[in-house]
Design a protein around this motif. Structure first.
Motif, short mmCIF file in Angstrom:
data_model
loop_
_atom_site.label_atom_id
_atom_site.label_comp_id
_atom_site.label_asym_id
_atom_site.label_seq_id
_atom_site.Cartn_x
_atom_site.Cartn_y
_atom_site.Cartn_z
N ASP A 1 0.72 -10.39 -11.65
CA ASP A 1 -0.10 -11.25 -12.51
C ASP A 1 -0.02 -12.71 -12.08
N ARG A 2 0.91 -13.05 -11.18
CA ARG A 2 0.99 -14.41 -10.64
C ARG A 2 -0.07 -14.65 -9.55
N LEU A 3 -0.63 -13.57 -8.99
CA LEU A 3 -1.61 -13.71 -7.92
C LEU A 3 -2.98 -14.04 -8.49
N PRO A 4 -3.79 -14.79 -7.77
CA PRO A 4 -5.10 -15.20 -8.29
C PRO A 4 -5.96 -14.04 -8.75
N GLY A 5 -5.95 -12.92 -8.00
CA GLY A 5 -6.77 -11.78 -8.40
C GLY A 5 -6.03 -10.74 -9.20
N GLY A 6 -4.76 -11.01 -9.53
CA GLY A 6 -3.98 -9.99 -10.22
C GLY A 6 -3.69 -8.83 -9.28
N GLY A 7 -3.54 -7.64 -9.83
CA GLY A 7 -3.23 -6.48 -9.00
C GLY A 7 -4.18 -5.34 -9.29
N PRO A 8 -4.02 -4.24 -8.55
CA PRO A 8 -3.06 -4.06 -7.47
C PRO A 8 -3.45 -4.81 -6.21
N ASP A 9 -2.45 -5.35 -5.52
CA ASP A 9 -2.68 -6.14 -4.32
C ASP A 9 -1.98 -5.45 -3.15
N PHE A 10 -2.76 -4.80 -2.26
CA PHE A 10 -2.16 -4.01 -1.19
C PHE A 10 -1.30 -4.87 -0.27
N VAL A 11 -1.77 -6.05 0.11
CA VAL A 11 -1.04 -6.88 1.06
C VAL A 11 0.35 -7.23 0.52
N ALA A 12 0.42 -7.68 -0.73
CA ALA A 12 1.71 -8.03 -1.31
C ALA A 12 2.62 -6.81 -1.43
N ARG A 13 2.04 -5.67 -1.84
CA ARG A 13 2.86 -4.47 -2.00
C ARG A 13 3.36 -3.94 -0.66
N PHE A 14 2.47 -3.92 0.35
CA PHE A 14 2.90 -3.37 1.63
C PHE A 14 3.91 -4.30 2.31
N ALA A 15 3.76 -5.60 2.12
CA ALA A 15 4.75 -6.53 2.64
C ALA A 15 6.11 -6.29 1.99
N ALA A 16 6.12 -6.01 0.68
CA ALA A 16 7.37 -5.68 0.00
C ALA A 16 7.98 -4.41 0.57
N LEU A 17 7.13 -3.43 0.89
CA LEU A 17 7.61 -2.17 1.43
C LEU A 17 8.17 -2.33 2.85
N MET A 18 7.60 -3.25 3.62
CA MET A 18 7.97 -3.38 5.03
C MET A 18 8.92 -4.55 5.31
N HIS A 19 9.29 -5.32 4.29
CA HIS A 19 9.95 -6.60 4.57
C HIS A 19 11.29 -6.44 5.28
N ASP A 20 11.98 -5.32 5.10
CA ASP A 20 13.29 -5.14 5.72
C ASP A 20 13.29 -4.10 6.84
N VAL A 21 12.13 -3.71 7.36
CA VAL A 21 12.12 -2.64 8.36
C VAL A 21 12.79 -3.05 9.67
N GLY A 22 13.05 -4.35 9.83
CA GLY A 22 13.78 -4.79 11.02
C GLY A 22 15.28 -4.59 10.93
N LYS A 23 15.79 -4.23 9.76
CA LYS A 23 17.25 -4.13 9.60
C LYS A 23 17.89 -3.02 10.43
N PRO A 24 17.33 -1.82 10.51
CA PRO A 24 17.99 -0.81 11.34
C PRO A 24 18.17 -1.24 12.79
N ARG A 25 17.22 -1.99 13.33
CA ARG A 25 17.30 -2.41 14.73
C ARG A 25 18.29 -3.56 14.93
N THR A 26 18.59 -4.30 13.87
CA THR A 26 19.39 -5.53 14.02
C THR A 26 20.77 -5.42 13.36
N ARG A 27 21.11 -4.28 12.82
CA ARG A 27 22.40 -4.16 12.13
C ARG A 27 23.56 -4.25 13.12
N ARG A 28 24.51 -5.12 12.79
CA ARG A 28 25.71 -5.28 13.60
C ARG A 28 26.92 -5.38 12.69
N PHE A 29 28.04 -4.79 13.13
CA PHE A 29 29.31 -4.92 12.41
C PHE A 29 30.17 -5.95 13.13
#
Length: 484
Positions: free
Chosen positions: A286-314
């Protein structure tokens, strides 16, 4: 949409109420086709949605009439028709607020290596219903000539499944998914849209046959994924994709987030964190100008951490790091979206948000200069509102004090952006001198030096805010002297 089971009496009352609202359609169409010696019925999704009390303005009907007859009858009744679906037996028209499509009974045949059927017209309503994806979509309301009433035709138990909020196939699930593997994606999508459970034997077939999805075009998979992500409960559908193995075939970055956790549990469950971020992003739409559902915002939330498996280090002390997972994640997101044939502008927007999702964490406790705030706005560009949503949603800590501190800090950043936006028109930040004036001041012609000067002036504008023309010209001359 998920919730209690429905009673048959409740469903029947909804059907009567909705048919009354459809009187201007069901009465004349029932009579028109009956007088021509043909059957006609409301079918599929509209029947399901009538029973759920969520009917929209699109109506699907099926008939014994061949397309030429259907076209003639609809033209006499509605005045204008279209026949883009004629090859599949479909003729369309509009009547009042309703968009209507009428399709001849089908008895399609599928080749094992294709989901595109050899179209064949059928001769019975029951046969037509059997070829449909799920029992709740395999019901029809046969129109009675001259009456608002209609006869329910439900040979595959769709009414009971709908009352129990269950997705089941009309025949064996293996046969249904072999005919059209995209139905496996649709099972996940309908679970997310309707809040239904998927029957165990259907999940079992999806799991056993997940590799069949590979014969489906990327565009078809993409369209189902978009509908799932934009549904009221995408978490439900996404879980089904992961648990059935379908996600490994269509969105492998998602199951990859279920990292093996180190024995001391020194990092979050990234998969569960991601689903929570998605839920929280939806709650903030509801903070977005057009409200929802907003695919771009949702898919970005879904993909935001997909780089973690490739970059995980102990590290040596056992802690876990994911350095640069934002940059890696943006590249992975772009690659996946290109493979799924997303439009370039959508791919750019989602990838940009993934790359920027950590930027706020450099803000600390509010130490950013005005210059840094300007750059944050400039770098976000048209995705600033979505970046606000993603950044807020990415806080999933259970530590209330920490969560409240992050919320207050981001509130402060948004307030600073609003103040600067009002003072300086941040969205349209440009250098204080244009290209023509740069050439005049420096006494040079068109060429790469003008671009270099323009970029330097833009950085100066971001650093210092607006400048008077004379001041900008003097600064430009000083800079140019150092370059020469």
């Amino acid at each position: 949409m998920s919730g209690r089971e429905l009673s048959v009496v409740e469903i029947q009352e909804r059907v009567r109420a909705e048919l009354g609202r459809l009187a201007d359609v069901v009465e004349p169409l029932g009579s028109l086709f009956a007088e021509a010696g043909e059957e006609i019925s409301l079918v599929g999704g509209p029947v399901r949605d009538i029973m759920l009390g969520r009917l929209q303005q699109d109506l699907d009907l099926t008939t014994s009439a061949r397309p030429d007859v259907t076209e003639r009858l609809l033209r006499d009744w509605a005045g204008t028709t279209w026949d883009m679906g004629r090859a599949f037996g479909t003729i369309g028209c509009r009547k009042g607020p309703w968009t209507i499509e009428v399709t001849t009974y089908r008895a399609d045949d599928y080749a094992p290596d294709s989901r595109k059927p050899a179209v064949a017209f059928g001769d019975s309503l029951t046969g037509d219903l059997r070829r449909r994806d799920f029992s709740v979509n395999s019901m029809a309301l046969r129109l009675v000539p001259g009456e608002v009433d209609a006869e329910l035709v439900d040979p595959y138990g769709g009414l009971v499944d709908l009352a129990h909020r269950t997705l089941r196939t009309p025949g064996p699930a293996e046969m249904s998914f072999s005919d059209d593997p995209l139905r496996m994606m649709r099972a996940a999508r309908f679970a997310a849209q309707l809040g239904f459970e998927v029957a165990p034997e259907v999940v079992e077939a999806m799991t056993a046959m997940s590799d069949r999805i590979e014969i489906v075009s990327a565009e078809r998979v993409r369209d189902e994924l978009v509908k799932l992500v934009c549904a009221p409960e995408p978490r439900r559908g996404l879980r089904l994709l992961v648990e059935s193995g379908l996600a490994e075939r269509v969105l492998p970055e998602l199951p990859a987030l279920a990292l093996e956790r180190d024995e001391h549990h020194r990092h979050k469950d990234v998969y569960e964190h991601t689903l929570t971020v998605l839920d929280q992003a939806i709650a903030l739409e509801d903070r977005l100008p057009g409200g929802g559902p907003d695919f771009v915002a949702r898919f970005a939330a879904l993909m935001h951490d997909v780089g973690k498996p490739r970059t995980r280090r102990f590290t040596d002390d056992g802690t876990v790091t994911f350095h640069h997972h934002d940059v890696v994640g943006a590249k992975l997101t772009r690659k996946r979206m290109r493979e799924l044939r997303f439009p370039t502008d959508v791919t750019d927007a989602v990838s940009h948000l993934v790359e920027l999702h950590l930027r706020f964490h450099g803000y600390g406790s509010g130490e950013w200069t005005d210059s840094a705030v300007r750059r944050y706005v400039r770098d976000a560009g048209p995705e600033l509102d979505r970046l606000h949503v993603l950044t807020r949603a990415d806080c999933t800590t259970r530590n209330r004090r920490k969560a409240e501190r992050l919320r207050r800090t981001y509130d402060e950043l948004e307030e600073r952006i609003a103040r600067l936006r009002e003072q300086e028109q941040l969205e349209s930040i440009r250098p204080d001198l244009d290209g023509n004036r740069i050439m005049q001041v420096l006494g040079i012609g068109p060429g790469p030096e003008v671009g270099r000067a323009y970029r330097w002036l833009l950085d100066l504008r971001l650093e210092n805010g607006p400048m008077e023309a004379a001041e900008a010209e003097a600064a430009l001359k000083d800079w140019w002297a150092t370059q020469r």
